[in-house]
Design an enzyme around this catalytic site. Structure first.
Site, PDB file in Angstrom:
ATOM      1  N   LYS A 108      11.910 -13.268  -7.342  1.00 34.49           N
ATOM      2  CA  LYS A 108      11.717 -11.814  -7.434  1.00 34.49           C
ATOM      3  C   LYS A 108      13.071 -11.103  -7.546  1.00 34.49           C
ATOM      4  CE  LYS A 108       7.380 -12.121  -4.867  1.00 34.49           C
ATOM      5  NZ  LYS A 108       6.797 -12.178  -3.525  1.00 34.49           N
ATOM      6  N   GLY A 156       3.718  -7.260  -5.527  1.00 31.03           N
ATOM      7  CA  GLY A 156       2.285  -6.955  -5.670  1.00 31.03           C
ATOM      8  C   GLY A 156       1.976  -5.556  -6.157  1.00 31.03           C
ATOM      9  N   GLY A 206      -1.966 -10.446  -2.331  1.00 32.58           N
ATOM     10  CA  GLY A 206      -3.406 -10.268  -2.145  1.00 32.58           C
ATOM     11  C   GLY A 206      -4.062  -9.920  -3.462  1.00 32.58           C
ATOM     12  N   ARG A 238      -9.651 -23.872 -15.694  1.00 35.32           N
ATOM     13  CA  ARG A 238      -9.667 -25.331 -15.808  1.00 35.32           C
ATOM     14  C   ARG A 238     -11.051 -25.898 -15.544  1.00 35.32           C
ATOM     15  NH1 ARG A 238      -4.264 -27.056 -13.162  1.00 35.32           N
ATOM     16  NH2 ARG A 238      -5.337 -26.083 -11.471  1.00 35.32           N
ATOM     17  N   ILE A 245       3.152  -2.707  -5.413  1.00 30.65           N
ATOM     18  CA  ILE A 245       4.165  -1.637  -5.370  1.00 30.65           C
ATOM     19  C   ILE A 245       4.708  -1.357  -6.768  1.00 30.65           C
ATOM     20  CG2 ILE A 245       6.331  -0.880  -4.332  1.00 30.65           C
ATOM     21  CD1 ILE A 245       5.908  -2.969  -2.129  1.00 30.65           C
TER      22      ILE A 245
END
Ligand code: HSE
Length: 436
Positions: free
Chosen positions: A208, A137, A311, A50, A139
């Protein structure tokens, strides 16, 4: 079929926040390895943001504010979306796929909201839609469900899929703090957002859970199909009571196949709520901001996937893994396996889902009190598994753990107990999972 060649595969990156920047860094640092693994170099064709002035580390010629033009550019082979949110991400992914480009997304909200339409678009266009980074994330979880376990029948998928709430609950268990104090500490330490609603109220975990259930049971499950309770009502007393019965408290995303009774077909129950689990359960050892998902399959038995669920680096690792997969497919001239919804199992309402409760009550220590309390359970058709009484003076604490019963019957029992003259207070109510 496109064979090994020096012609780069060109990738458009939509979004360049924490995850996008980590993706760019890994693409650059690992360029030689990625080329060797894919069979062709990967080159970034453009980065849609943006505010270009906020990205001084990205070469200016790559930056654009026109994401729609970028995904349609004829030289772009693959699109990586790390924008988050529903729009414009949905339109961009649909446009990319319609233009024949495979996409990699980290967007759990979008996949949980509109996974069916996106998968249909991918199938219609013969392109790949991969989104490993959307759940837990780093995994590897979605491709194991989609591919490695494609020959098995899944019974249950139970996960700790939100690091913020796991951090808060772990700290409540460790220090005896209440929810408010633990949340304040998590915010101070950078583990909770300034507005923690999505995490604390279970919205993130519910999205999720919808994605996990859809893949595990080959059925369309939307975020709105997921029963959801967050952790803000979990008290220090709940945590202490859990410890007394050899349990700890976790926010669980539970996706299970519930066998139909009396000739009815199977259904799936998908729920997110705090629960007591035995300290011997593998998920009980998952502490701090870590995530883990425990899978029970007919033939494979029990499996657990554990790691960092958020993260920049961990999420970018999952994005890059998907990018390598879709790039390899491109080099091989094939599309990878799409998710299937052929089973089309209905979602069971929470009220009818079998659960178990732990209930702690302060009662008068008088003849007949236990009998009247037990009667309320019996009246709702709820069978008691264990009762423990700790007496003190004319008062006592009753700790009751039930067998499985429809959730509505358990909730109704608790409401009746709250109104009983013999019950001075209902001090802790939590569902229990994994107790034998
Ligand atoms: N906010 C999430 C968590 C990470 O706390 O786990 C992104 O899904």
């Amino acid at each position: 079929m496109t064979g090994p060649s020096d012609v780069p595969l060109k990738v458009a990156l939509l979004g360049c926040g924490t995850v996008g920047s980590a993706v760019l860094r890994l693409l650059s640092e690992q360029a030689a390895d990625l080329t060797a693994r894919i069979g062709r170099p990967v080159e970034v064709a453009g980065v849609a943001v943006r505010r270009p002035d906020r990205h001084p580390d990205v070469p200016a010629e790559l930056l654009t504010t026109d994401a729609h033009a970028l995904v349609r550019r004829p030289d772009v082979d693959r699109v990586v979306e790390v924008l988050g949110g529903i729009e414009p991400a949905r339109s961009l992914l649909l446009a990319a796929m319609a233009a024949g480009k495979s996409v990699v997304s980290a967007n759990k909200a979008l996949l949980a909201d509109d996974g069916v339409a996106l998968h249909t678009a991918a199938a219609d266009a013969g392109v790949d839609l991969y989104y490993e980074a959307a759940v837990a994330g780093a995994i590897p979880l979605l491709r194991p469900l989609r591919e490695s376990l494609a020959g098995d029948q899944l019974r249950r998928v139970v996960g700790i899929v939100n690091g913020t709430t796991n951090y808060i609950l772990s700290s409540m268990v460790e220090t005896g703090a209440g929810f408010g104090e633990a949340l304040a500490e998590a915010t101070e330490a950078g583990y909770a957002e300034a507005d923690p609603t999505a995490d604390v109220d279970g919205f993130d975990a519910a999205a999720k859970a919808a994605i996990l259930a859809s893949l595990a049971f080959h059925s369309a499950v939307h975020a709105s199909d997921v029963y959801r309770e967050g952790i803000s009502a979990v008290s220090a007393t709940d945590v202490a009571r859990a410890a007394e019965i050899g349990c700890t408290v976790k926010l669980l995303a539970i996706c299970e196949r519930v066998p139909g009774a009396n000739g009815a077909g199977d259904s799936i129950a998908v729920r997110v709520h705090p629960a007591m689990i035995p300290t011997s359960h593998p998920l009980a050892a998952v502490n701090g901001a870590f995530n883990a998902v425990f899978v029970e399959a007919e033939a494979a038995g029990q499996l657990m996937f554990y790691g960092q669920g958020a993260g920049g680096g961990p999420t970018a690792s999952a994005v890059l893994g998907d990018l390598v997969a879709v790039a390899r497919n491109r080099v091989a001239g094939v599309a990878g396996p799409n998710a299937t919804g052929y089973a089309a199992l209905p979602t069971r309402p929470m009220a009818e889902t079998p659960t178990r409760y732990h209930v702690s009550l302060d009662v008068a220590d008088k003849p007949g009190v236990l009998a009247t309390v037990a009667q309320e359970f019996a009246a709702q058709g709820v069978s008691i598994a264990t009762v423990r009484q700790d007496g003190h003076g004319d008062a006592a604490t009753l700790v009751i753990v039930t067998h499985q019963a429809p959730d509505a019957a358990l909730a109704a029992t608790v409401e009746r107990l709250r109104g009983m003259a013999a019950v001075r207070g209902v001090t802790s109510v939590l569902r229990v999972e994994g107790l034998t």
